[in-house]
Design a protein around this motif. Structure first.
Motif, PDB file in Angstrom:
ATOM      1  N   PHE A  90       0.853  -1.205   0.000  1.00 59.05           N
ATOM      2  CA  PHE A  90       0.000   0.000   0.000  1.00 59.05           C
ATOM      3  C   PHE A  90       0.883   1.248   0.000  1.00 59.05           C
ATOM      4  O   PHE A  90       0.415   2.343   0.290  1.00 59.05           O
ATOM      5  CB  PHE A  90      -0.858   0.016   1.286  1.00 59.05           C
ATOM      6  CG  PHE A  90      -2.334   0.261   1.074  1.00 59.05           C
ATOM      7  CD1 PHE A  90      -2.803   0.925  -0.057  1.00 59.05           C
ATOM      8  CD2 PHE A  90      -3.262  -0.146   2.030  1.00 59.05           C
ATOM      9  CE1 PHE A  90      -4.162   1.151  -0.230  1.00 59.05           C
ATOM     10  CE2 PHE A  90      -4.629   0.075   1.876  1.00 59.05           C
ATOM     11  CZ  PHE A  90      -5.077   0.723   0.733  1.00 59.05           C
ATOM     12  N   HIS A  92       1.999   3.202  -2.055  1.00 59.83           N
ATOM     13  CA  HIS A  92       1.638   4.341  -2.913  1.00 59.83           C
ATOM     14  C   HIS A  92       0.508   5.186  -2.324  1.00 59.83           C
ATOM     15  O   HIS A  92       0.296   6.316  -2.730  1.00 59.83           O
ATOM     16  CB  HIS A  92       1.231   3.829  -4.312  1.00 59.83           C
ATOM     17  CG  HIS A  92       0.348   2.604  -4.237  1.00 59.83           C
ATOM     18  ND1 HIS A  92      -0.959   2.652  -3.844  1.00 59.83           N
ATOM     19  CD2 HIS A  92       0.630   1.286  -4.458  1.00 59.83           C
ATOM     20  CE1 HIS A  92      -1.472   1.424  -3.843  1.00 59.83           C
ATOM     21  NE2 HIS A  92      -0.514   0.561  -4.209  1.00 59.83           N
ATOM     22  N   SER A  93      -0.249   4.623  -1.356  1.00 61.78           N
ATOM     23  CA  SER A  93      -1.444   5.330  -0.866  1.00 61.78           C
ATOM     24  C   SER A  93      -1.579   5.258   0.658  1.00 61.78           C
ATOM     25  O   SER A  93      -2.573   4.730   1.169  1.00 61.78           O
ATOM     26  CB  SER A  93      -2.708   4.742  -1.500  1.00 61.78           C
ATOM     27  OG  SER A  93      -2.578   4.590  -2.883  1.00 61.78           O
ATOM     28  N   LYS A  96      -4.972   6.347   2.108  1.00 61.30           N
ATOM     29  CA  LYS A  96      -6.079   5.401   1.930  1.00 61.30           C
ATOM     30  C   LYS A  96      -5.958   4.269   2.964  1.00 61.30           C
ATOM     31  O   LYS A  96      -6.950   3.847   3.566  1.00 61.30           O
ATOM     32  CB  LYS A  96      -6.032   4.830   0.506  1.00 61.30           C
ATOM     33  CG  LYS A  96      -7.267   4.073   0.145  1.00 61.30           C
ATOM     34  CD  LYS A  96      -7.355   3.834  -1.353  1.00 61.30           C
ATOM     35  CE  LYS A  96      -8.591   3.003  -1.628  1.00 61.30           C
ATOM     36  NZ  LYS A  96      -8.707   2.549  -2.982  1.00 61.30           N
ATOM     37  N   SER A  97      -4.741   3.790   3.158  1.00 69.56           N
ATOM     38  CA  SER A  97      -4.499   2.746   4.157  1.00 69.56           C
ATOM     39  C   SER A  97      -4.909   3.242   5.541  1.00 69.56           C
ATOM     40  O   SER A  97      -5.602   2.559   6.306  1.00 69.56           O
ATOM     41  CB  SER A  97      -3.007   2.373   4.137  1.00 69.56           C
ATOM     42  OG  SER A  97      -2.674   1.575   5.232  1.00 69.56           O
ATOM     43  N   SER A 122       4.261  -4.636  -5.014  1.00 70.34           N
ATOM     44  CA  SER A 122       3.391  -4.258  -6.103  1.00 70.34           C
ATOM     45  C   SER A 122       1.909  -4.563  -5.827  1.00 70.34           C
ATOM     46  O   SER A 122       1.361  -5.516  -6.367  1.00 70.34           O
ATOM     47  CB  SER A 122       3.878  -5.030  -7.332  1.00 70.34           C
ATOM     48  OG  SER A 122       3.311  -4.503  -8.471  1.00 70.34           O
ATOM     49  N   ASP A 124      -2.307  -3.367  -5.699  1.00 65.49           N
ATOM     50  CA  ASP A 124      -3.213  -2.517  -6.478  1.00 65.49           C
ATOM     51  C   ASP A 124      -3.656  -1.301  -5.664  1.00 65.49           C
ATOM     52  O   ASP A 124      -3.105  -1.031  -4.596  1.00 65.49           O
ATOM     53  CB  ASP A 124      -4.412  -3.347  -6.988  1.00 65.49           C
ATOM     54  CG  ASP A 124      -5.335  -3.795  -5.840  1.00 65.49           C
ATOM     55  OD1 ASP A 124      -5.170  -3.311  -4.693  1.00 65.49           O
ATOM     56  OD2 ASP A 124      -6.222  -4.643  -6.108  1.00 65.49           O
ATOM     57  N   GLU A 125      -4.691  -0.590  -6.143  1.00 66.44           N
ATOM     58  CA  GLU A 125      -5.071   0.660  -5.458  1.00 66.44           C
ATOM     59  C   GLU A 125      -5.596   0.412  -4.044  1.00 66.44           C
ATOM     60  O   GLU A 125      -5.660   1.332  -3.229  1.00 66.44           O
ATOM     61  CB  GLU A 125      -6.063   1.467  -6.308  1.00 66.44           C
ATOM     62  CG  GLU A 125      -7.479   0.902  -6.417  1.00 66.44           C
ATOM     63  CD  GLU A 125      -7.632  -0.182  -7.494  1.00 66.44           C
ATOM     64  OE1 GLU A 125      -6.611  -0.696  -8.006  1.00 66.44           O
ATOM     65  OE2 GLU A 125      -8.790  -0.520  -7.804  1.00 66.44           O
ATOM     66  N   ASN A 126      -5.954  -0.844  -3.744  1.00 66.26           N
ATOM     67  CA  ASN A 126      -6.389  -1.189  -2.380  1.00 66.26           C
ATOM     68  C   ASN A 126      -5.291  -1.891  -1.583  1.00 66.26           C
ATOM     69  O   ASN A 126      -5.545  -2.494  -0.543  1.00 66.26           O
ATOM     70  CB  ASN A 126      -7.622  -2.093  -2.434  1.00 66.26           C
ATOM     71  CG  ASN A 126      -8.806  -1.386  -3.059  1.00 66.26           C
ATOM     72  OD1 ASN A 126      -9.107  -0.253  -2.679  1.00 66.26           O
ATOM     73  ND2 ASN A 126      -9.433  -2.003  -4.038  1.00 66.26           N
ATOM     74  N   GLY A 127      -4.064  -1.852  -2.114  1.00 65.15           N
ATOM     75  CA  GLY A 127      -2.940  -2.456  -1.403  1.00 65.15           C
ATOM     76  C   GLY A 127      -2.928  -3.973  -1.485  1.00 65.15           C
ATOM     77  O   GLY A 127      -2.263  -4.634  -0.680  1.00 65.15           O
ATOM     78  N   ASP A 142       7.752  -3.042  -6.527  1.00 63.01           N
ATOM     79  CA  ASP A 142       7.607  -1.841  -7.353  1.00 63.01           C
ATOM     80  C   ASP A 142       8.930  -1.083  -7.425  1.00 63.01           C
ATOM     81  O   ASP A 142       9.027  -0.059  -8.099  1.00 63.01           O
ATOM     82  CB  ASP A 142       6.545  -0.910  -6.750  1.00 63.01           C
ATOM     83  CG  ASP A 142       5.147  -1.261  -7.244  1.00 63.01           C
ATOM     84  OD1 ASP A 142       5.041  -2.078  -8.180  1.00 63.01           O
ATOM     85  OD2 ASP A 142       4.170  -0.723  -6.686  1.00 63.01           O
ATOM     86  N   THR A 154       6.984   7.170   0.305  1.00 59.91           N
ATOM     87  CA  THR A 154       5.932   6.780   1.270  1.00 59.91           C
ATOM     88  C   THR A 154       6.107   7.595   2.548  1.00 59.91           C
ATOM     89  O   THR A 154       5.139   8.150   3.082  1.00 59.91           O
ATOM     90  CB  THR A 154       6.033   5.268   1.585  1.00 59.91           C
ATOM     91  OG1 THR A 154       6.069   4.554   0.364  1.00 59.91           O
ATOM     92  CG2 THR A 154       4.869   4.799   2.436  1.00 59.91           C
TER      93      THR A 154
END
Ligand code: NDP
Length: 325
Positions: A90, A92-93, A96-97, A122, A124-127, A142, A154
């Motif tokens: 996660f 990248h976000s 959101k996490s 690597s 997805d958008e939901n980790g 990634d 991060t």
């Protein structure tokens, strides 16, 4: 008999002005994740004020259920210290996490938000998945775990989150000295803690000294060596427990707390959670002798594949660890 001091009474100062309770409850799932609910309730009723949670553990929902019960009993949010972490998949976000964690925990801020590992997997958008694999079964990254610098992005997002009302303090976990060096060259905000595996069988004075120099507190995870509690079998820990009339767990916790480190034990045994709160006053010689056990025979118990290449000492099979051995 002099009155026993309590580990639950000890707080340390973080480098950003906040305080942290020295004894925290770990929430890595036992077989039945829902058991974490009663573990948290028992801990807080026994005086613990610090809960170490993480998105990755999948137990935050049950921590949240416990908090609901405790708040109804009159415990106040501001008297508890709650940590969550952003997992590598996660990376990248982190916001959101964090939002997912807050929603599961049923609270509107955490006291501490950690980067779980300085690694970018690597997801997805939901980790998801949390452990992405290539076709050959190797971990799907990634970024290069050894030389990559994406993990710094991060942390930089965590810095932005500290400016919001969702996070009080930010920190890191599983950072070796090489990774911390990279971080400190880039960071605007010094992490308040580095959460690492630490116990008498894993001496890490160089990492502890490096962190102390930068006012980063150490949080000791797996303080009894994780499942099976191998650290508690050490004869010297048993000898000290007998001498002070406390449990072996309390010696393992005192080893950290008396030296300014936070300790994060976990247990699915409620009686153990309830009773392991005393703080025996080990002498400097005894603390040194505990340390020497690991110098003579260092053992790291947590060697998850995503830790490979991070530059930790005694990481089995890690090429980087050779420079220290
Ligand atoms: P611990 O070192 O606290 O060990 C827990 C295990 O030891 C449990 O299986 C427990 O069994 C057993 N145990 C404890 N006392 C005794 C005893 N007296 N006799 C026999 N067995 C005993 O483990 P963790 O690895 O879970 O670490 C603690 C916390 O640290 C985690 O829950 C998590 O919050 C954090 N952590 C963070 C990591 C990170 O990457 N940042 C990685 C790992 C952990 P029982 O349940 O029967 O008591």
């Amino acid at each position: 008999m002099p009155e026993q001091k309590l580990a639950t009474d000890v707080y340390f100062d973080l480098n950003d002005g906040h305080k942290i309770p020295a004894l925290g409850l770990g929430t890595v799932p036992p077989e039945d994740k829902s058991a974490v609910r009663d573990q948290v309730i028992t801990a807080v009723r026994s005086g613990y004020r610090h809960i170490d949670a993480a998105w990755y553990y999948g137990t935050e929902k049950y921590v949240g259920e416990a908090l609901k019960v405790l708040f109804a009993e009159g415990y106040k949010r501001e008297d508890l210290f709650i940590t969550t972490k952003v997992w590598p998949s996660f990376h990248h976000s982190p916001e959101k996490s964090l939002d997912e964690s807050l929603s599961e925990l049923g609270i509107d801020y955490v006291d501490l938000f950690l980067q779980h590992w300085p690694v970018c997997l690597s997801g997805d958008e939901n980790g998801l998945p949390a452990g992405p694999k290539n076709e050959d079964g190797s971990l799907k990254y990634d970024d290069d775990p050894v030389d990559g610098v994406k993990f710094l992005e991060t942390y930089s997002k965590l810095e932005d989150l500290k400016a919001t009302n969702k996070v009080r303090s930010i920190g890191v976990s599983n950072y070796s000295i090489p990774k911390l060096r990279k971080l400190l060259q880039n960071a605007k905000i010094i992490p308040v803690v580095n959460q690492i595996e630490y116990h008498p069988q894993l001496p890490q004075q160089d990492l502890v000294d490096f962190c102390a120099k930068h006012k980063i507190l150490i949080e000791a995870y797996s303080p009894v060596g994780s499942t099976g509690a191998p650290v508690l079998k050490l004869p010297y820990i048993n000898e000290l427990a007998e001498k002070y009339g406390v449990s072996v767990n309390e010696i393992a916790n005192a080893y950290h707390i008396l030296q300014g480190r936070i300790t994060l034990p976990r247990s699915s045994n409620l009686e153990r959670i309830k009773t392991n709160v005393r703080l025996p006053q080990l002498t400097k010689d005894e603390l040194d002798k505990l340390y020497q056990i690991g110098v003579e025979n260092p053992t790291r118990y947590i060697t998850d594949p995503w830790g490979y290449g991070l530059g930790f000492k005694w990481w089995k099979g890690d090429i980087l660890s050779k420079e220290f051995d």
